[in-house]
Design an enzyme around this catalytic site. Structure first.
Site, mmCIF file in Angstrom:
data_model
loop_
_atom_site.group_PDB
_atom_site.id
_atom_site.type_symbol
_atom_site.label_atom_id
_atom_site.label_comp_id
_atom_site.label_asym_id
_atom_site.label_seq_id
_atom_site.Cartn_x
_atom_site.Cartn_y
_atom_site.Cartn_z
ATOM 1 N N ASN A 8 0.764 -1.053 0.340
ATOM 2 C CA ASN A 8 0.402 -0.432 0.159
ATOM 3 C C ASN A 8 0.568 1.181 0.096
ATOM 4 O O ASN A 8 1.023 1.532 0.923
ATOM 5 C CB ASN A 8 -0.856 0.023 1.225
ATOM 6 C CG ASN A 8 -1.430 0.850 1.537
ATOM 7 O OD1 ASN A 8 -1.764 2.238 0.667
ATOM 8 N ND2 ASN A 8 -2.087 1.292 2.760
ATOM 9 N N LYS A 10 -0.165 4.330 0.177
ATOM 10 C CA LYS A 10 -0.611 5.822 0.636
ATOM 11 C C LYS A 10 -0.378 6.963 -0.429
ATOM 12 O O LYS A 10 -0.459 6.372 -1.493
ATOM 13 C CB LYS A 10 0.402 5.740 2.094
ATOM 14 C CG LYS A 10 0.106 4.156 2.522
ATOM 15 C CD LYS A 10 0.214 4.648 3.971
ATOM 16 C CE LYS A 10 0.453 3.144 4.420
ATOM 17 N NZ LYS A 10 0.843 2.737 6.257
ATOM 18 N N HIS A 97 -8.658 0.617 6.245
ATOM 19 C CA HIS A 97 -7.341 0.889 6.690
ATOM 20 C C HIS A 97 -7.562 1.775 7.647
ATOM 21 O O HIS A 97 -8.097 2.619 7.567
ATOM 22 C CB HIS A 97 -6.155 0.999 5.324
ATOM 23 C CG HIS A 97 -5.539 1.413 5.864
ATOM 24 N ND1 HIS A 97 -4.807 2.674 6.783
ATOM 25 C CD2 HIS A 97 -4.398 0.641 6.053
ATOM 26 C CE1 HIS A 97 -3.386 2.067 6.687
ATOM 27 N NE2 HIS A 97 -3.134 1.561 6.396
ATOM 28 N N GLU A 99 -6.152 4.888 8.392
ATOM 29 C CA GLU A 99 -5.691 5.462 8.576
ATOM 30 C C GLU A 99 -7.359 5.807 8.472
ATOM 31 O O GLU A 99 -7.570 7.415 8.513
ATOM 32 C CB GLU A 99 -4.674 5.815 7.732
ATOM 33 C CG GLU A 99 -3.543 5.565 7.842
ATOM 34 C CD GLU A 99 -2.088 5.085 7.337
ATOM 35 O OE1 GLU A 99 -2.428 4.909 5.792
ATOM 36 O OE2 GLU A 99 -1.538 4.977 8.005
ATOM 37 N N GLU A 170 -4.278 -5.761 11.424
ATOM 38 C CA GLU A 170 -3.119 -4.729 11.049
ATOM 39 C C GLU A 170 -3.737 -3.563 12.351
ATOM 40 O O GLU A 170 -4.410 -3.114 12.886
ATOM 41 C CB GLU A 170 -3.542 -3.876 10.329
ATOM 42 C CG GLU A 170 -3.116 -4.357 9.200
ATOM 43 C CD GLU A 170 -2.670 -2.619 7.405
ATOM 44 O OE1 GLU A 170 -1.500 -2.937 7.222
ATOM 45 O OE2 GLU A 170 -3.456 -2.711 7.789
ATOM 46 N N GLY A 176 4.077 1.644 10.605
ATOM 47 C CA GLY A 176 4.012 2.947 10.304
ATOM 48 C C GLY A 176 5.373 3.353 11.425
ATOM 49 O O GLY A 176 5.496 4.058 11.353
ATOM 50 N N SER A 215 4.654 -2.629 10.427
ATOM 51 C CA SER A 215 6.024 -2.454 10.393
ATOM 52 C C SER A 215 6.776 -4.412 10.143
ATOM 53 O O SER A 215 7.772 -4.332 10.114
ATOM 54 C CB SER A 215 6.533 -2.646 11.442
ATOM 55 O OG SER A 215 6.083 -1.208 12.257
HETATM 56 P P1 PGA Z 1 4.053 -0.474 7.953
HETATM 57 O O1 PGA Z 1 1.766 -0.256 7.392
HETATM 58 O O2 PGA Z 1 4.183 -1.077 6.675
HETATM 59 O O3 PGA Z 1 4.425 1.235 6.910
HETATM 60 O O4 PGA Z 1 3.436 0.086 8.902
HETATM 61 C C1 PGA Z 1 1.231 -0.617 6.921
HETATM 62 C C2 PGA Z 1 -0.234 -0.564 6.699
HETATM 63 O O5 PGA Z 1 -0.429 0.534 6.622
HETATM 64 O O6 PGA Z 1 -0.565 -1.253 5.449
#
Ligand code: PGA
Length: 254
Positions: A8, A10, A97, A99, A170, A176, A215
């Site tokens: 992803n 983003k 997601h 976010e 997740e 992140g 991560s």
């Molecule tokens: P990340 O993000 O691998 O940077 O932790 C995962 C995601 O948002 O799906």
């Protein structure tokens, strides 16, 4: 069940950057990608066309979208509908997601509308679920996952859901942040998700893939992919570079 290795991107990359990364990934993986897995690239809307071109005749690669509005068309300024995504060569989309839930305020009901609408339109859907640290620390992990899954999936009558629906677990605190959930935490959450899926979707719940996200990196993929009920990964930061995404995509259980 194929392993699904999804990146992803983003709100990163212009169309030329996205096209170049996709082309490089195709070049690195070439014909090495094992038959038992697929690589999903999920760029921003503005780069869908460039990535779609880079993936032309790249077997095992799939183009996905980060979001859409659950309507055919209409007065929804700033939104994109599933038909527009299909028209760009997308066959898959994310919903829920963290976010979008926590930064953009989407609730379980709206996420459920997207999952159902997207499936009806013929998109494969990745439903993202996960708890915040505060919810985990106060013992609400299972309640949160139950609510997110059941609102989106209860009563879904569609056939072949095992090839049309994926779940991404997740934990919000691992996205992140560089903090990866411990293998036992991942195993426990994925076992719970599997149990819920078999109850909510008696025909297909056993075979709906469950991805882990948060991560994921080249140096932890081998451990993560070997955990029971982990059928792939959803990668953010480490999926932005072709070399690192290629290592993740090729990761095998240790
Ligand atoms: P990340 O993000 O691998 O940077 O932790 C995962 C995601 O948002 O799906």
């Amino acid at each position: 069940m194929k392993l699904c290795m999804a990146a992803n991107w983003k709100m990163h990359k212009t169309q030329s950057q996205a096209g170049e990364t996709a082309a490089e990934l195709v070049r690195i993986l070439g014909s090495n990608l094992p038959q038992d897995r697929e690589v999903v690239l999920i760029p921003p809307f503005t780069a869908l066309h460039a990535v779609s071109q880079a993936l032309t005749s790249a077997p095992g690669f799939v183009l996905g979208a980060q979001n859409f509005y659950p309507a055919d068309q209409g007065a929804f300024t700033g939104e994109i509908g599933p038909d527009m995504l299909l028209d760009h060569g997308c066959s898959l989309a994310l919903a829920g997601h963290s976010e979008r839930r926590h930064v953009l305020g989407e609730d379980n009901e709206f996420v459920a509308q997207k999952v159902r609408f997207g499936l009806d339109k013929g998109l494969r859907m990745i439903l993202c679920i996960g708890e915040t640290l505060q919810q985990r620390d106060s013992g609400q992990l299972e309640t949160v996952l139950h609510d997110q899954l059941s609102t989106a999936l209860s009563g879904l009558q569609l056939s072949n859901l095992e090839s049309r629906l994926l779940i991404a677990y997740e934990p919000v605190w691992a996205i992140g942040t560089g903090k990866v959930a411990q293998p036992e935490d991942i195993a426990q959450a994925h076992a719970y998700v599997r149990k819920e899926l078999t109850t909510l979707l008696p025909q297909s719940g056993q075979s709906v893939p469950i991805l882990y996200g948060g991560s994921v990196k080249p140096d932890n993929i081998a451990q993560i992919i070997g955990i029971d009920n982990v059928n792939g990964v959803l990668v953010g930061g480490a999926g932005l570079e072709a070399e690192s995404m290629a290592q993740i995509a090729m990761g095998t259980a240790q």
